[in-house]
Design a protein around this motif. Structure first.
Motif, mmCIF file in Angstrom:
data_model
loop_
_atom_site.group_PDB
_atom_site.id
_atom_site.type_symbol
_atom_site.label_atom_id
_atom_site.label_comp_id
_atom_site.label_asym_id
_atom_site.label_seq_id
_atom_site.Cartn_x
_atom_site.Cartn_y
_atom_site.Cartn_z
ATOM 1 N N LYS A 17 -5.919 -2.856 -5.519
ATOM 2 C CA LYS A 17 -6.851 -2.584 -6.056
ATOM 3 C C LYS A 17 -7.210 -3.519 -7.145
ATOM 4 C CE LYS A 17 -6.275 2.499 -6.306
ATOM 5 N NZ LYS A 17 -6.257 3.618 -7.153
ATOM 6 N N GLY A 18 -6.932 -4.762 -7.154
ATOM 7 C CA GLY A 18 -7.447 -5.828 -8.176
ATOM 8 C C GLY A 18 -6.571 -5.852 -9.087
ATOM 9 N N ASP A 19 -6.433 -4.852 -10.250
ATOM 10 C CA ASP A 19 -5.626 -4.741 -11.194
ATOM 11 C C ASP A 19 -4.189 -4.555 -10.848
ATOM 12 O OD1 ASP A 19 -6.349 -2.321 -10.768
ATOM 13 O OD2 ASP A 19 -6.274 -1.907 -12.940
ATOM 14 N N SER A 20 -3.669 -3.659 -9.563
ATOM 15 C CA SER A 20 -2.595 -3.171 -9.312
ATOM 16 C C SER A 20 -2.247 -3.310 -7.734
ATOM 17 C CB SER A 20 -2.455 -1.557 -9.654
ATOM 18 O OG SER A 20 -3.142 -0.681 -8.977
ATOM 19 N N ALA A 37 1.677 -3.841 -11.586
ATOM 20 C CA ALA A 37 0.486 -4.372 -11.939
ATOM 21 C C ALA A 37 0.318 -5.836 -11.230
ATOM 22 C CB ALA A 37 0.576 -4.761 -13.523
ATOM 23 N N PHE A 38 -0.737 -6.270 -11.033
ATOM 24 C CA PHE A 38 -1.035 -7.266 -10.101
ATOM 25 C C PHE A 38 -0.269 -8.646 -10.780
ATOM 26 C CE2 PHE A 38 -3.538 -11.218 -8.975
ATOM 27 C CZ PHE A 38 -3.252 -11.204 -7.478
ATOM 28 N N GLU A 39 -0.292 -8.729 -11.974
ATOM 29 C CA GLU A 39 0.389 -10.057 -12.868
ATOM 30 C C GLU A 39 2.116 -9.969 -12.251
ATOM 31 O OE1 GLU A 39 -1.698 -7.842 -14.613
ATOM 32 O OE2 GLU A 39 -3.210 -9.039 -14.565
#
Length: 91
Positions: A17-20, A37-39
């Motif tokens: 989802k971009g951020d996750s 989380a994406f990071e």
């Protein structure tokens, strides 16, 4: 996408989802999804050279034998349908 972490756990990404990122780690017993989380995903997981179609077969077989959450089942089925459509359109 098939990924692996430092603990040698293999997983399939079923949603980004971009951020996750939502992924399904392979484990014994019933499979469940994990959203990170994406990071954190970038830090802990790396892409493998394992073929997605082969991984899907392994994960779906495991689901039929041991069970999986509805989110996992739908996510893997969506990936399998997309994979069939992409391969089918090449011929």
């Amino acid at each position: 996408m098939v990924v692996i972490n430092g603990k040698r756990t293999t997983a399939i990404v079923i949603r980004h989802k971009g951020d996750s990122v939502t992924l399904v780690p392979m484990k014994s017993g019933r499979l469940s999804a994990k959203t990170v989380a994406f990071e954190e995903f970038r830090r802990e997981w790396t892409e493998t050279g394992y073929a997605l179609s082969q991984a899907l077969t392994t994960f779906l077989t495991h689901c039929m034998k041991w069970g999986a959450s509805l989110e996992v089942t739908k996510g893997l089925e969506r990936l399998a349908a997309r994979d069939r459509f992409v391969v089918g359109s090449l011929f």
